[in-house]
Design a protein around this motif. Structure first.
Motif, mmCIF file in Angstrom:
data_model
loop_
_atom_site.group_PDB
_atom_site.id
_atom_site.type_symbol
_atom_site.label_atom_id
_atom_site.label_comp_id
_atom_site.label_asym_id
_atom_site.label_seq_id
_atom_site.Cartn_x
_atom_site.Cartn_y
_atom_site.Cartn_z
ATOM 1 N N ALA A 158 -12.486 -3.598 -0.311
ATOM 2 C CA ALA A 158 -11.706 -2.554 -0.986
ATOM 3 C C ALA A 158 -12.513 -1.902 -2.091
ATOM 4 C CB ALA A 158 -10.420 -3.146 -1.553
ATOM 5 N N ARG A 174 -12.901 1.559 -0.715
ATOM 6 C CA ARG A 174 -11.679 2.177 -1.241
ATOM 7 C C ARG A 174 -10.716 2.545 -0.113
ATOM 8 N NH1 ARG A 174 -10.224 1.315 -5.970
ATOM 9 N NH2 ARG A 174 -9.169 3.310 -6.147
ATOM 10 N N THR A 192 0.837 -1.209 0.000
ATOM 11 C CA THR A 192 0.000 0.000 0.000
ATOM 12 C C THR A 192 0.862 1.245 0.000
ATOM 13 O OG1 THR A 192 -1.803 -1.137 1.144
ATOM 14 C CG2 THR A 192 -1.800 1.266 1.228
ATOM 15 N N ARG A 226 -8.360 7.148 1.471
ATOM 16 C CA ARG A 226 -8.788 6.133 0.509
ATOM 17 C C ARG A 226 -7.628 5.719 -0.379
ATOM 18 N NH1 ARG A 226 -14.199 5.389 0.750
ATOM 19 N NH2 ARG A 226 -15.336 6.979 1.914
ATOM 20 N N ILE A 227 -7.750 4.587 -1.004
ATOM 21 C CA ILE A 227 -6.695 4.057 -1.856
ATOM 22 C C ILE A 227 -6.370 5.055 -2.967
ATOM 23 C CG2 ILE A 227 -6.104 2.227 -3.505
ATOM 24 C CD1 ILE A 227 -7.910 0.377 -1.807
ATOM 25 N N SER A 258 -10.255 -2.886 4.326
ATOM 26 C CA SER A 258 -10.415 -4.130 3.562
ATOM 27 C C SER A 258 -9.502 -5.224 4.098
ATOM 28 C CB SER A 258 -10.163 -3.883 2.076
ATOM 29 O OG SER A 258 -8.891 -3.316 1.860
ATOM 30 N N GLY A 259 -8.276 -4.863 4.425
ATOM 31 C CA GLY A 259 -7.354 -5.844 4.968
ATOM 32 C C GLY A 259 -7.813 -6.393 6.309
ATOM 33 N N SER A 294 -7.761 0.799 2.127
ATOM 34 C CA SER A 294 -6.905 -0.381 2.195
ATOM 35 C C SER A 294 -6.927 -1.039 3.565
ATOM 36 C CB SER A 294 -5.467 -0.001 1.830
ATOM 37 O OG SER A 294 -4.619 -1.116 1.920
ATOM 38 N N SER A 295 -6.798 -0.260 4.615
ATOM 39 C CA SER A 295 -6.740 -0.849 5.953
ATOM 40 C C SER A 295 -8.053 -1.533 6.317
ATOM 41 C CB SER A 295 -6.385 0.217 6.990
ATOM 42 O OG SER A 295 -7.349 1.252 6.987
ATOM 43 N N TRP A 338 -11.384 -9.173 1.401
ATOM 44 C CA TRP A 338 -10.475 -8.040 1.204
ATOM 45 C C TRP A 338 -10.830 -7.294 -0.083
ATOM 46 C CZ3 TRP A 338 -4.663 -8.738 -0.408
ATOM 47 C CH2 TRP A 338 -4.009 -7.507 -0.368
ATOM 48 N N ASN A 364 -4.234 3.082 12.086
ATOM 49 C CA ASN A 364 -5.274 3.030 11.045
ATOM 50 C C ASN A 364 -6.656 2.871 11.670
ATOM 51 O OD1 ASN A 364 -2.706 1.427 10.057
ATOM 52 N ND2 ASN A 364 -3.561 2.443 8.260
#
Length: 194
Positions: free
Chosen positions: A131, A135, A42, A189-190, A140-141, A137-138, A127, A178
Motif C-alpha cells: 500500500a 497506493r 476502503t 489509488r487510495i 496491497s490486499g 488498496s486492492s 499489505w 479490481n
C-alpha cells in the motif's frame, strides 16, 4: 456436527455488515450507494471519514478473530479453519444484504490472527508495504493474501494451508473487477476516485 456448528457460527458473525451500520449511524446513508458499492473499509473511506473507515476495518477484522476463537473454545481446535472460512464467506455474502457484502480482506486478516500469528503478520506487513509503494488498496490486499497462502502452507501444512487457500481464492474471486482494472492500469489509488 461440530464442523457444521463452526460454519454456522462463523457465517453469522462474518455477516454483520459493520461498514453499513457505522455509516448509517453516522448519518451518511447507505455506503452501497457510493464508490464501489462495497461495505468494507476502503469504500467507507470514500465517505471522507477516516475514523469510520478505521472502525470498519477493526470491527470487520474482529469478527474473523472472534469467530475462530469462539469455534475453538466451544467446539475444539478442528473447528478453527471452518469457522475462518465461514466468517469470510459471511462477510462477502451477507444474507442481510441479499448475499452481497464486502471483499473479505479485513475479515480474513482477523481470522488469520486467530489461526496463526505468522500468517497474520506476513499478510499485514506485505499489505502495508505494498500500500505504501503502490497506493492501491486492492493490489496491497491481494499481495498480502498471496503471502498468507504461502506462509500458511510453510508453517501449518495442509491443516492450515487449505482453509487459508480457500479464503484467498474467495477474496481473489471477489476482486475480479479490481484485477481487471489493475491489469488495465485503471485501478484508482487510495483516496482518489472509486
Amino acid at each position: 456436527m461440530s464442523l457444521i456448528g463452526a460454519a454456522v457460527l462463523g457465517f453469522l458473525l462474518g455477516s454483520i455488515p459493520f461498514g453499513l451500520l457505522l455509516t448509517r449511524a453516522a448519518g451518511l446513508g447507505d455506503i452501497r450507494a457510493i464508490g464501489s458499492g462495497s461495505i468494507g473499509a476502503t469504500n467507507v473511506l470514500r465517505t471522507g471519514s477516516k475514523a469510520l473507515a478505521a472502525g470498519t476495518l477493526l470491527l470487520d477484522g474482529l469478527k474473523g478473530t472472534v469467530a475462530v476463537w469462539l469455534a475453538v473454545w466451544l467446539l475444539g481446535p478442528a473447528a478453527a479453519g471452518v469457522a475462518a472460512v465461514a466468517a469470510v464467506f459471511g462477510h462477502c455474502f451477507t444474507p442481510w444484504l441479499g448475499f452481497r457484502g464486502g471483499k473479505g480482506i479485513a475479515t480474513a486478516l482477523g481470522a488469520f490472527l486467530a489461526l496463526a500469528w505468522a500468517v497474520f503478520v506476513t499478510a499485514g506487513v506485505v499489505w502495508l508495504v505494498t500500500a505504501k509503494v503502490t497506493r492501491i488498496s486492492s493490489a496491497s490486499g491481494l499481495a498480502g493474501m498471496i503471502a498468507a497462502a504461502v506462509v500458511a502452507w510453510i508453517v501449518g501444512g495442509p491443516g492450515l494451508g487449505w482453509p487459508v487457500l480457500v479464503i484467498v481464492v474467495t477474496i481473489f474471486a471477489r476482486h475480479h473487477q479490481n484485477i481487471r482494472r489493475l491489469l488495465a492500469g485503471a485501478e484508482p489509488r487510495i483516496g482518489a476516485g472509486k
